[in-house]
Design a protein around this motif. Structure first.
Motif, PDB file in Angstrom:
ATOM      1  N   LYS A 284       0.832  -1.355   0.021  1.00  0.00           N
ATOM      2  CA  LYS A 284       0.035  -0.017   0.005  1.00  0.00           C
ATOM      3  C   LYS A 284       0.563   1.348   0.144  1.00  0.00           C
ATOM      4  CE  LYS A 284      -4.341  -1.514   2.049  1.00  0.00           C
ATOM      5  NZ  LYS A 284      -5.426  -1.384   3.249  1.00  0.00           N
ATOM      6  N   ASP A 285       2.239   1.032   0.602  1.00  0.00           N
ATOM      7  CA  ASP A 285       2.960   2.169   0.480  1.00  0.00           C
ATOM      8  C   ASP A 285       3.466   2.929  -0.838  1.00  0.00           C
ATOM      9  OD1 ASP A 285       3.033   2.159   3.388  1.00  0.00           O
ATOM     10  OD2 ASP A 285       4.636   1.177   3.116  1.00  0.00           O
ATOM     11  N   ALA A 286       3.013   1.978  -1.781  1.00  0.00           N
ATOM     12  CA  ALA A 286       3.509   2.376  -3.384  1.00  0.00           C
ATOM     13  C   ALA A 286       2.467   3.214  -3.817  1.00  0.00           C
ATOM     14  CB  ALA A 286       3.549   1.021  -4.042  1.00  0.00           C
ATOM     15  N   GLY A 287       1.214   3.397  -3.083  1.00  0.00           N
ATOM     16  CA  GLY A 287       0.318   4.302  -3.539  1.00  0.00           C
ATOM     17  C   GLY A 287       0.002   5.326  -2.423  1.00  0.00           C
ATOM     18  N   ALA A 288      -1.214   5.835  -2.592  1.00  0.00           N
ATOM     19  CA  ALA A 288      -1.460   6.981  -1.572  1.00  0.00           C
ATOM     20  C   ALA A 288      -2.874   6.856  -1.290  1.00  0.00           C
ATOM     21  CB  ALA A 288      -1.078   8.200  -2.158  1.00  0.00           C
ATOM     22  N   TRP A 289      -3.577   7.378  -0.065  1.00  0.00           N
ATOM     23  CA  TRP A 289      -4.978   7.451  -0.103  1.00  0.00           C
ATOM     24  C   TRP A 289      -5.748   7.825  -1.143  1.00  0.00           C
ATOM     25  CZ3 TRP A 289      -8.220  11.838   0.171  1.00  0.00           C
ATOM     26  CH2 TRP A 289      -7.351  12.850  -0.129  1.00  0.00           C
ATOM     27  N   TYR A 290      -5.262   8.915  -2.028  1.00  0.00           N
ATOM     28  CA  TYR A 290      -6.204   9.540  -2.976  1.00  0.00           C
ATOM     29  C   TYR A 290      -5.843   8.694  -4.361  1.00  0.00           C
ATOM     30  CZ  TYR A 290      -1.538  11.840  -3.609  1.00  0.00           C
ATOM     31  OH  TYR A 290      -0.081  12.029  -3.794  1.00  0.00           O
ATOM     32  N   PHE A 291      -4.660   7.937  -4.467  1.00  0.00           N
ATOM     33  CA  PHE A 291      -4.551   7.242  -5.569  1.00  0.00           C
ATOM     34  C   PHE A 291      -3.771   5.999  -5.083  1.00  0.00           C
ATOM     35  CE2 PHE A 291      -2.157   7.049  -9.878  1.00  0.00           C
ATOM     36  CZ  PHE A 291      -3.164   6.423 -10.417  1.00  0.00           C
ATOM     37  N   PRO A 292      -4.770   4.894  -4.606  1.00  0.00           N
ATOM     38  CA  PRO A 292      -4.176   3.710  -4.298  1.00  0.00           C
ATOM     39  C   PRO A 292      -3.356   2.847  -5.099  1.00  0.00           C
ATOM     40  CG  PRO A 292      -6.579   3.631  -4.543  1.00  0.00           C
ATOM     41  CD  PRO A 292      -6.201   4.968  -4.703  1.00  0.00           C
ATOM     42  N   VAL A 293      -2.595   2.151  -4.834  1.00  0.00           N
ATOM     43  CA  VAL A 293      -1.529   1.205  -5.457  1.00  0.00           C
ATOM     44  C   VAL A 293      -2.449   0.399  -6.376  1.00  0.00           C
ATOM     45  CG1 VAL A 293      -1.509  -0.869  -3.884  1.00  0.00           C
ATOM     46  CG2 VAL A 293       0.537  -0.362  -5.267  1.00  0.00           C
ATOM     47  N   TRP A 294      -3.700   0.049  -6.086  1.00  0.00           N
ATOM     48  CA  TRP A 294      -4.329  -0.889  -7.013  1.00  0.00           C
ATOM     49  C   TRP A 294      -4.593  -0.165  -8.167  1.00  0.00           C
ATOM     50  CZ3 TRP A 294      -3.000  -4.551  -4.093  1.00  0.00           C
ATOM     51  CH2 TRP A 294      -2.899  -4.227  -2.583  1.00  0.00           C
ATOM     52  N   LYS A 295      -4.707   1.166  -8.298  1.00  0.00           N
ATOM     53  CA  LYS A 295      -5.230   1.930  -9.341  1.00  0.00           C
ATOM     54  C   LYS A 295      -4.294   2.231 -10.256  1.00  0.00           C
ATOM     55  CE  LYS A 295      -9.816   2.084  -8.345  1.00  0.00           C
ATOM     56  NZ  LYS A 295     -10.813   1.336  -8.983  1.00  0.00           N
ATOM     57  N   LYS A 296      -2.785   2.167  -9.762  1.00  0.00           N
ATOM     58  CA  LYS A 296      -1.744   2.688 -10.414  1.00  0.00           C
ATOM     59  C   LYS A 296      -1.292   1.555 -11.733  1.00  0.00           C
ATOM     60  CE  LYS A 296       1.631   4.754  -8.120  1.00  0.00           C
ATOM     61  NZ  LYS A 296       2.805   4.939  -7.364  1.00  0.00           N
ATOM     62  N   THR A 297      -0.741   2.330 -12.558  1.00  0.00           N
ATOM     63  CA  THR A 297      -0.301   1.418 -13.647  1.00  0.00           C
ATOM     64  C   THR A 297       0.818   0.469 -13.229  1.00  0.00           C
ATOM     65  OG1 THR A 297      -0.522   3.047 -15.426  1.00  0.00           O
ATOM     66  CG2 THR A 297       0.928   1.142 -15.914  1.00  0.00           C
ATOM     67  N   ALA A 298       0.404  -0.930 -13.417  1.00  0.00           N
ATOM     68  CA  ALA A 298       1.406  -1.903 -13.014  1.00  0.00           C
ATOM     69  C   ALA A 298       2.106  -2.681 -13.996  1.00  0.00           C
ATOM     70  CB  ALA A 298       0.557  -3.222 -12.141  1.00  0.00           C
ATOM     71  N   GLY A 299       1.701  -2.465 -15.242  1.00  0.00           N
ATOM     72  CA  GLY A 299       2.271  -2.951 -16.397  1.00  0.00           C
ATOM     73  C   GLY A 299       1.449  -2.929 -17.540  1.00  0.00           C
ATOM     74  N   SER A 300       1.648  -3.849 -18.438  1.00  0.00           N
ATOM     75  CA  SER A 300       0.808  -3.863 -19.855  1.00  0.00           C
ATOM     76  C   SER A 300       0.566  -5.307 -20.218  1.00  0.00           C
ATOM     77  CB  SER A 300       1.555  -3.023 -20.951  1.00  0.00           C
ATOM     78  OG  SER A 300       2.705  -3.563 -21.403  1.00  0.00           O
ATOM     79  N   LEU A 301      -0.457  -5.268 -20.854  1.00  0.00           N
ATOM     80  CA  LEU A 301      -1.223  -6.636 -21.393  1.00  0.00           C
ATOM     81  C   LEU A 301      -1.455  -6.269 -22.782  1.00  0.00           C
ATOM     82  CD1 LEU A 301      -3.129  -8.158 -18.474  1.00  0.00           C
ATOM     83  CD2 LEU A 301      -0.914  -8.731 -19.120  1.00  0.00           C
ATOM     84  N   GLY A 302      -1.003  -6.842 -23.615  1.00  0.00           N
ATOM     85  CA  GLY A 302      -1.486  -6.778 -25.124  1.00  0.00           C
ATOM     86  C   GLY A 302      -1.206  -5.313 -25.604  1.00  0.00           C
TER      87      GLY A 302
END
Length: 252
Positions: free
Chosen positions: A114-132
């Motif tokens: 969770k430290d990789a994100g913030a309360w206003y932009f959580p880590v789950w919503k951040k770009t993690a990579g690409s597919l296709g």
């Protein structure tokens, strides 16, 4: 009629050639050998803060410099070659777990993913990579690609890099065995009293996963029926509450 026979033979030959070409043109299944080799080297069993889990040595994995190659394999794989339900299910579970690891490594050292994100932009919503060729977040992979496939067992296969998450499997998920693998993961998680399920004061305490995603278990008769399938000795016990979820990172 005699003149038609050569034409028929020609059509049959062309059909055979086109069929053979279609088979050979299909890309090979994803090659997960390097991913599995890294897991074999850096994944161990451990008890941390009273929780039994698979423990990943992120520091050594980062120092090896080899995980980028695994990420590149995921990003470059042609998604149109995922032709069956099991092809897609296995690939996207692996992709989620690999991108969760990638996210931790990109911000290492950290105490929680969770430290990789913030309360206003959580880590789950951040770009993690690409597919296709399209950028994706962990949220995209989980909620747009995996959950719509309708198998609640995926919640015990995708690993959000935390102590209370399901354990990271030391092998990749593969289409030919994914049903068996999901059965094993689900049974193992529910048998883990430190984070899956346990009895407290005559009532059932479950992972918060069953609270957050209760609707996903409706097609299996609901949460209690689903749990009873894997732990029949708990059948009939009321759900008394949920086990506190520990978001500390599942490695060092």
């Amino acid at each position: 009629m005699a003149g038609k026979k050569p034409m028929i033979r020609l059509y049959l030959l062309l059909a055979f050639i086109l069929t053979a070409f279609a088979v050979t043109a299909r890309a090979a299944p994803p090659d997960w050998r390097q991913y599995e080799a890294l897991l074999e080297t850096h994944l161990t069993s451990r008890t941390e803060q009273g929780i039994s889990l698979s423990w990943l040595d992120y520091s050594a994995l980062a120092a090896s410099g080899q995980f980028d190659q695994v990420v590149n394999q995921v990003e470059s794989y042609p998604l149109d070659q995922l032709q069956t339900h099991n092809d897609k299910l296995a690939f996207y579970i692996n992709a989620y777990n690999i991108y969760a690891i990638k996210t931790v490594l990109a911000h290492w050292p950290l105490s929680s993913i969770k430290d990789a994100g913030a309360w206003y932009f959580p880590v789950w919503k951040k770009t993690a990579g690409s597919l296709g060729g399209k950028t994706v977040s962990l949220d995209n992979i989980e909620n747009d690609l995996i959950r719509p496939m309708g198998d609640p067992r995926i919640h015990f296969a995708i690993v959000c890099a935390s102590l209370s998450c399901p354990d990271l499997r030391p092998q990749a998920y593969v289409a030919s065995d994914v049903d068996k693998q999901l059965e094993e993961q689900t049974a193992m998680f529910l048998a883990n009293g430190s984070k899956g399920s346990r009895v407290e004061n005559g009532q059932l305490s479950l992972s918060k996963i069953f609270d957050w995603f209760a609707q996903d278990f409706s097609h299996s008769g609901g949460v209690q029926a689903f749990v009873s399938r894997y732990r029949p000795q708990l059948s009939g016990l009321p759900i008394g509450g949920y086990i506190s979820y520990n978001w500390d990172v599942n490695g060092e």
